[in-house]
Design an enzyme around this catalytic site. Structure first.
Site, PDB file in Angstrom:
ATOM      1  N   TRP A 103      62.852  60.998  79.078  1.00 22.39           N
ATOM      2  CA  TRP A 103      61.845  60.469  80.011  1.00 22.39           C
ATOM      3  C   TRP A 103      60.650  61.399  80.145  1.00 22.39           C
ATOM      4  O   TRP A 103      59.511  60.950  80.280  1.00 22.39           O
ATOM      5  CB  TRP A 103      62.471  60.189  81.379  1.00 22.39           C
ATOM      6  CG  TRP A 103      63.493  59.102  81.321  1.00 22.39           C
ATOM      7  CD1 TRP A 103      64.827  59.208  81.576  1.00 22.39           C
ATOM      8  CD2 TRP A 103      63.268  57.725  80.964  1.00 22.39           C
ATOM      9  NE1 TRP A 103      65.440  57.996  81.393  1.00 22.39           N
ATOM     10  CE2 TRP A 103      64.515  57.072  81.025  1.00 22.39           C
ATOM     11  CE3 TRP A 103      62.144  56.989  80.601  1.00 22.39           C
ATOM     12  CZ2 TRP A 103      64.655  55.710  80.728  1.00 22.39           C
ATOM     13  CZ3 TRP A 103      62.286  55.643  80.310  1.00 22.39           C
ATOM     14  CH2 TRP A 103      63.532  55.017  80.379  1.00 22.39           C
ATOM     15  N   ASP A 174      58.465  63.657  88.162  1.00 26.20           N
ATOM     16  CA  ASP A 174      59.241  62.422  88.078  1.00 26.20           C
ATOM     17  C   ASP A 174      60.636  62.734  88.608  1.00 26.20           C
ATOM     18  O   ASP A 174      61.405  63.441  87.971  1.00 26.20           O
ATOM     19  CB  ASP A 174      59.285  61.965  86.609  1.00 26.20           C
ATOM     20  CG  ASP A 174      60.150  60.726  86.398  1.00 26.20           C
ATOM     21  OD1 ASP A 174      60.705  60.200  87.381  1.00 26.20           O
ATOM     22  OD2 ASP A 174      60.255  60.283  85.228  1.00 26.20           O
ATOM     23  N   LYS A 198      67.854  54.295  90.920  1.00 29.29           N
ATOM     24  CA  LYS A 198      68.966  55.208  90.658  1.00 29.29           C
ATOM     25  C   LYS A 198      69.529  55.788  91.943  1.00 29.29           C
ATOM     26  O   LYS A 198      70.699  55.651  92.227  1.00 29.29           O
ATOM     27  CB  LYS A 198      68.522  56.304  89.702  1.00 29.29           C
ATOM     28  CG  LYS A 198      68.488  55.767  88.280  1.00 29.29           C
ATOM     29  CD  LYS A 198      67.471  56.379  87.399  1.00 29.29           C
ATOM     30  CE  LYS A 198      67.368  55.579  86.111  1.00 29.29           C
ATOM     31  NZ  LYS A 198      66.133  55.831  85.405  1.00 29.29           N
TER      32      LYS A 198
HETATM   33  C1  PLP Z   1      65.177  55.682  84.551  1.00 27.73           C
HETATM   34  C2  PLP Z   1      64.091  56.686  84.481  1.00 27.73           C
HETATM   35  C3  PLP Z   1      62.776  56.326  84.192  1.00 27.73           C
HETATM   36  C4  PLP Z   1      62.371  54.903  83.874  1.00 27.73           C
HETATM   37  O1  PLP Z   1      62.108  54.263  85.050  1.00 27.73           O
HETATM   38  P1  PLP Z   1      61.486  52.778  85.150  1.00 27.73           P
HETATM   39  O2  PLP Z   1      61.505  52.567  86.624  1.00 27.73           O
HETATM   40  O3  PLP Z   1      62.385  51.886  84.364  1.00 27.73           O
HETATM   41  O4  PLP Z   1      60.110  52.826  84.591  1.00 27.73           O
HETATM   42  C5  PLP Z   1      61.823  57.317  84.198  1.00 27.73           C
HETATM   43  N1  PLP Z   1      62.122  58.593  84.471  1.00 27.73           N
HETATM   44  C6  PLP Z   1      63.384  58.975  84.740  1.00 27.73           C
HETATM   45  C7  PLP Z   1      63.670  60.418  85.033  1.00 27.73           C
HETATM   46  C8  PLP Z   1      64.404  58.042  84.753  1.00 27.73           C
HETATM   47  O5  PLP Z   1      65.667  58.424  85.036  1.00 27.73           O
END
Ligand code: PLP
Length: 365
Positions: A103, A174, A198
């Protein structure tokens, strides 16, 4: 009570049962309206109370200072990957990205698309399949960078920055897969973002926390309106129709988190879960092989490990399923097993998994 499956999916992931039960109870008649929260105006006083409560609980649980705005947007982390450079890397501003996983690399590539040479990689562990985080000595921060972007928890590989990277720059982070796993000092961050699916709620809501000086950097009048962070901040995330049901569920999760003692209590659970799971993996080191061997880098949210053969891996996944546990198959790029143990996974759930693992080793080891 309904028979709930023990859920180790990486995302969307399990939600706390009381948050779902509350939704079930309120589904057909929300706040005396005779309608569900999905069916009422986002300008109604009933919805507004939910919206404000979700924002207030986020601030309270995370201890967010007054010079930050909390936003509830759409488009997931992916839209934020693009909005960050579109809004913040104007006028030749520069940024450094630390790439520590699948990611993190996506975020970097999206920023590169928008801002080209003004974005650079300040460190990467791709050469070792992202199985560890970079050491401080491996980071090369551009003195001219306006911010350093990193990914607090690498969902695919199972590494996590317990101590954030040491730089004198503001961070953009993120936190999609570990937001609210514990208390931390928000002040170092110019912007935090996380898809809710998540650790917070259902998919379709993105939490964005932005410091006022970063909002002021977003002066892009030529961007389509939805892409402007400042507009969402000024309109309190009600510029257009927000994802009302998702925000309602987020509210339920946050209210539940508060009721069990907030992030301190949640951190204790998460540490306990990680100790149990890594403890079992390490105890049977001849059978289970952890993907992340650097103990300090190990994620409390996603635990990746391998079994001796593909056949045993497949048997592990299918027998676990028969025992009521799902979501254990590793991400395709890594393989093996990944147990995601987000906030809603209980210590008891992990104890059940560990007991299953012990039996599996006895039978097959
Ligand atoms: C799952 C995830 C994403 C993707 O997220 P979306 O909401 O599907 O765009 C991005 N960064 C991390 C760290 C993730 O775990």
């Amino acid at each position: 009570m309904t028979n709930r499956t023990i859920n180790f999916y990486a995302g969307p992931a399990g939600l706390p049962l009381p948050a779902l039960e509350r939704a079930k109870e309120e589904l057909l008649d929300f706040a005396g309206t005779g309608m569900s929260v999905m069916e009422i105006s986002h300008r109604s006083k009933e919805y507004d109370a939910v919206h404000e409560e979700a924002l207030a609980l986020t601030k309270e649980l995370m201890g967010i200072p007054a010079n930050y705005k909390v936003m509830l947007l759409q488009g997931g982390a992916h839209l934020a990957f693009g909005m960050i450079p579109l809004n913040l890397l104007r006028k030749g501003r520069k940024a450094d990205y630390i790439t520590t996983g699948n990611w993190a690399e996506k975020a970097y590539k999206e920023a590169k698309l928008v801002a080209g040479d003004n974005v650079r990689e300040a460190g990467s562990t791709k050469a070792v399949q992202f199985a560890r985080l970079p050491k401080a000595s491996e980071l090369d921060i551009n003195p001219e960078a306006s911010f350093v972007h990193f990914t607090s928890n690498n969902t695919v590989e199972g590494t996590q920055w317990k101590d954030f990277p040491k730089t004198d720059k503001p961070y953009i982070c993120d936190m999609s897969s570990d937001i609210m796993w514990r208390p931390f000092d928000v002040n170092q961050f110019g912007l935090i973002y996380a898809g809710a699916q998540k650790n917070l709620g259902p998919s379709g809501v993105t939490l964005v926390i932005m410091r006022d000086d970063f909002i002021e950097m977003c002066d892009a009048q030529d961007l389509p309106s939805y892409l402007r962070f400042k507009l969402h901040a000024d309109k309190n995330s009600l510029y257009n129709t927000p994802p009302t049901f998702g925000i309602y569920l987020l509210r339920n999760v946050l209210a539940y988190n508060k009721s069990i003692g907030g992030l301190k209590a949640i951190e204790q659970n998460n540490l306990k879960k990680a100790e149990l799971l890594y403890g079992c993996v390490d105890k049977h080191a001849g059978f289970f092989k952890p993907f992340v061997t650097e103990v300090a880098d190990r994620s409390t949210m996603n635990v990746d490990f391998f079994l001796p053969t593909e056949e045993l891996t497949a048997a592990f996944v299918s027998e676990a399923k028969k025992a009521g546990m799902v979501g254990l198959k590793g991400y395709r790029d890594v393989g093996g097993i990944r147990a995601s143990t987000y906030n809603a996974v209980s210590v008891k759930d992990v104890e059940t998994l560990v007991a299953f693992m012990e039996t599996f080793v006895q039978k097959n080891g």
